[in-house]
Enzyme design. Structure first.
Site, mmCIF file in Angstrom:
data_model
loop_
_atom_site.group_PDB
_atom_site.id
_atom_site.type_symbol
_atom_site.label_atom_id
_atom_site.label_comp_id
_atom_site.label_asym_id
_atom_site.label_seq_id
_atom_site.Cartn_x
_atom_site.Cartn_y
_atom_site.Cartn_z
ATOM 1 N N GLU A 81 0.800 -1.217 0.000
ATOM 2 C CA GLU A 81 0.000 0.000 0.000
ATOM 3 C C GLU A 81 0.838 1.275 0.000
ATOM 4 O O GLU A 81 1.836 1.374 0.725
ATOM 5 C CB GLU A 81 -0.918 0.007 1.217
ATOM 6 C CG GLU A 81 -1.896 1.180 1.249
ATOM 7 C CD GLU A 81 -3.047 0.922 2.174
ATOM 8 O OE1 GLU A 81 -4.088 0.420 1.695
ATOM 9 O OE2 GLU A 81 -2.916 1.196 3.392
ATOM 10 N N LYS A 132 0.603 4.810 1.238
ATOM 11 C CA LYS A 132 -0.164 5.605 2.212
ATOM 12 C C LYS A 132 0.779 6.604 2.867
ATOM 13 O O LYS A 132 1.689 6.225 3.601
ATOM 14 C CB LYS A 132 -0.800 4.689 3.273
ATOM 15 C CG LYS A 132 -1.567 5.457 4.333
ATOM 16 C CD LYS A 132 -2.370 4.540 5.247
ATOM 17 C CE LYS A 132 -1.524 3.766 6.212
ATOM 18 N NZ LYS A 132 -2.331 3.040 7.214
ATOM 19 N N LYS A 188 -8.304 2.762 -2.822
ATOM 20 C CA LYS A 188 -8.535 2.723 -1.371
ATOM 21 C C LYS A 188 -9.100 4.073 -0.928
ATOM 22 O O LYS A 188 -8.398 5.072 -0.882
ATOM 23 C CB LYS A 188 -7.216 2.431 -0.654
ATOM 24 C CG LYS A 188 -7.348 2.235 0.853
ATOM 25 C CD LYS A 188 -7.774 0.820 1.191
ATOM 26 C CE LYS A 188 -7.745 0.599 2.702
ATOM 27 N NZ LYS A 188 -6.356 0.540 3.234
ATOM 28 N N GLU A 244 -14.881 -4.966 2.889
ATOM 29 C CA GLU A 244 -14.166 -4.987 4.158
ATOM 30 C C GLU A 244 -15.120 -5.192 5.331
ATOM 31 O O GLU A 244 -16.086 -4.457 5.507
ATOM 32 C CB GLU A 244 -13.416 -3.664 4.331
ATOM 33 C CG GLU A 244 -12.647 -3.562 5.621
ATOM 34 C CD GLU A 244 -11.847 -2.271 5.693
ATOM 35 O OE1 GLU A 244 -10.862 -2.162 4.945
ATOM 36 O OE2 GLU A 244 -12.227 -1.383 6.470
ATOM 37 N N ASN A 274 -10.493 -6.225 8.268
ATOM 38 C CA ASN A 274 -9.629 -5.146 8.738
ATOM 39 C C ASN A 274 -9.315 -5.357 10.211
ATOM 40 O O ASN A 274 -10.219 -5.370 11.053
ATOM 41 C CB ASN A 274 -10.308 -3.782 8.536
ATOM 42 C CG ASN A 274 -9.325 -2.636 8.646
ATOM 43 O OD1 ASN A 274 -8.229 -2.790 9.191
ATOM 44 N ND2 ASN A 274 -9.698 -1.479 8.135
ATOM 45 N N GLU A 308 -6.133 -7.243 6.465
ATOM 46 C CA GLU A 308 -5.701 -5.863 6.297
ATOM 47 C C GLU A 308 -5.259 -5.257 7.627
ATOM 48 O O GLU A 308 -5.916 -5.454 8.641
ATOM 49 C CB GLU A 308 -6.851 -5.012 5.755
ATOM 50 C CG GLU A 308 -7.568 -5.571 4.542
ATOM 51 C CD GLU A 308 -8.856 -4.811 4.272
ATOM 52 O OE1 GLU A 308 -8.908 -3.595 4.517
ATOM 53 O OE2 GLU A 308 -9.821 -5.443 3.838
ATOM 54 N N SER A 309 -4.166 -4.530 7.597
ATOM 55 C CA SER A 309 -3.686 -3.702 8.712
ATOM 56 C C SER A 309 -2.972 -4.518 9.802
ATOM 57 O O SER A 309 -3.337 -5.643 10.104
ATOM 58 C CB SER A 309 -4.811 -2.902 9.367
ATOM 59 O OG SER A 309 -5.502 -2.124 8.427
#
Length: 270
Positions: free
Chosen positions: A57, A59, A120, A169, A189, A219-220
């Site tokens: 990603e 970001k 995103k 998500e 997430n 995710e994350s």
């Protein structure tokens, strides 16, 4: 307690209203139509075929951490991600909270990145799906907690009409009613979007609650090869990794190290 997701969604409604005034939906749709004959690469296929499944990603900023890598260039970092072995790229396009722009995806495509690209953002309106397709994305993120079931269903249908895949998500059991909508990819997430508290155990807890044959994406909060490998064992095929890479001076090199570690995981004796 401040609910960051509610705050972002409220701001997003105002932002989309402004976009619609500047460029009406009919005009945006007209600009997008010529692009529909050129299919974009499938994120689902890329993840299911990949031995690593990493969605790297781009970001620069987050609501909870502030600026992460302010001077980073979307095209430079994303091309480095591709060269380092990413299966797909995610690009934050929210300006106010994440320091992103739709133009970042256009820059990434122009740099020579051929991987699937995830748009995103906090998508709540059909207008944003046309924005995603127009800038060259392969897939869009839809967040169950931000969308009523019927709205989510309508957005998935339109995304598919535009040739976009949908990463839906979820965060916890309260979002599972959205799972029946059969998106292309199911995301879990690990970061609660109300409080921004992160716990990777969320993915392990949700794994068995999702369809067995689904393309699942964690995710994350993923920062090391051991976590990725454990999540693969739990049934995940995609791993969205951003902050741990973007905090490095050279995110592409950080990804290359992670990919190498996945290929040669340490044993307990090492």
């Amino acid at each position: 307690m401040r609910d960051i997701l509610e705050e972002i969604v409220a701001h997003k409604r105002e932002e989309v209203a402004q976009f619609r005034q500047l460029l009406p939906l009919r005009q945006l749709a007209g600009l997008t139509e010529p692009m529909l004959s050129a299919p974009v690469p499938s994120m689902r296929e890329a993840l299911m075929a990949s031995p690593t499944g990493i969605i790297a990603e781009f970001k620069r900023k987050s609501p909870s951490k502030g600026w992460i890598h302010r001077e980073a260039k979307a095209d430079v970092v994303s091309l480095a991600y591709q060269q380092a072995g990413a299966s797909a790229v995610s690009v934050l396009t929210d300006r106010n909270y994440f320091g992103g722009y739709d133009e970042f995806i256009q820059m990434v495509r122009a740099s020579g990145v051929t991987l699937p690209i995830l748009y995103k953002n906090f998508v709540i309106d059909e207008y944003q799906l046309f924005q995603a397709r127009h800038c060259g994305a392969s897939a869009v993120l839809l967040i169950a907690a931000a969308l009523k079931l019927d709205t989510c269903r309508q957005l998935i249908a339109l995304a598919h009409d535009l040739g976009l895949e949908v990463l839906l998500e979820l965060h916890d059991e309260r979002d599972l009613n959205h799972a029946e909508l059969e998106p292309d990819l199911y995301g879990v997430n690990n970061r609660h979007l109300g409080t921004f508290v992160t716990d990777v155990q969320t993915s392990f807890q949700m794994a068995e609650r999702l369809p067995h044959t689904a393309c699942k994406v964690s995710e994350s909060g993923i920062a090391d090869a051991a976590t990725v490998l454990a999540l693969r064992q739990a049934g995940y095929r995609g791993f969205l990794i951003g902050e741990s890479l973007m905090r490095e001076s050279y995110p592409g090199e950080a990804l290359a190290r992670l990919v190498a570690q996945m290929a040669t995981p340490k044993t307990e004796n090492q």
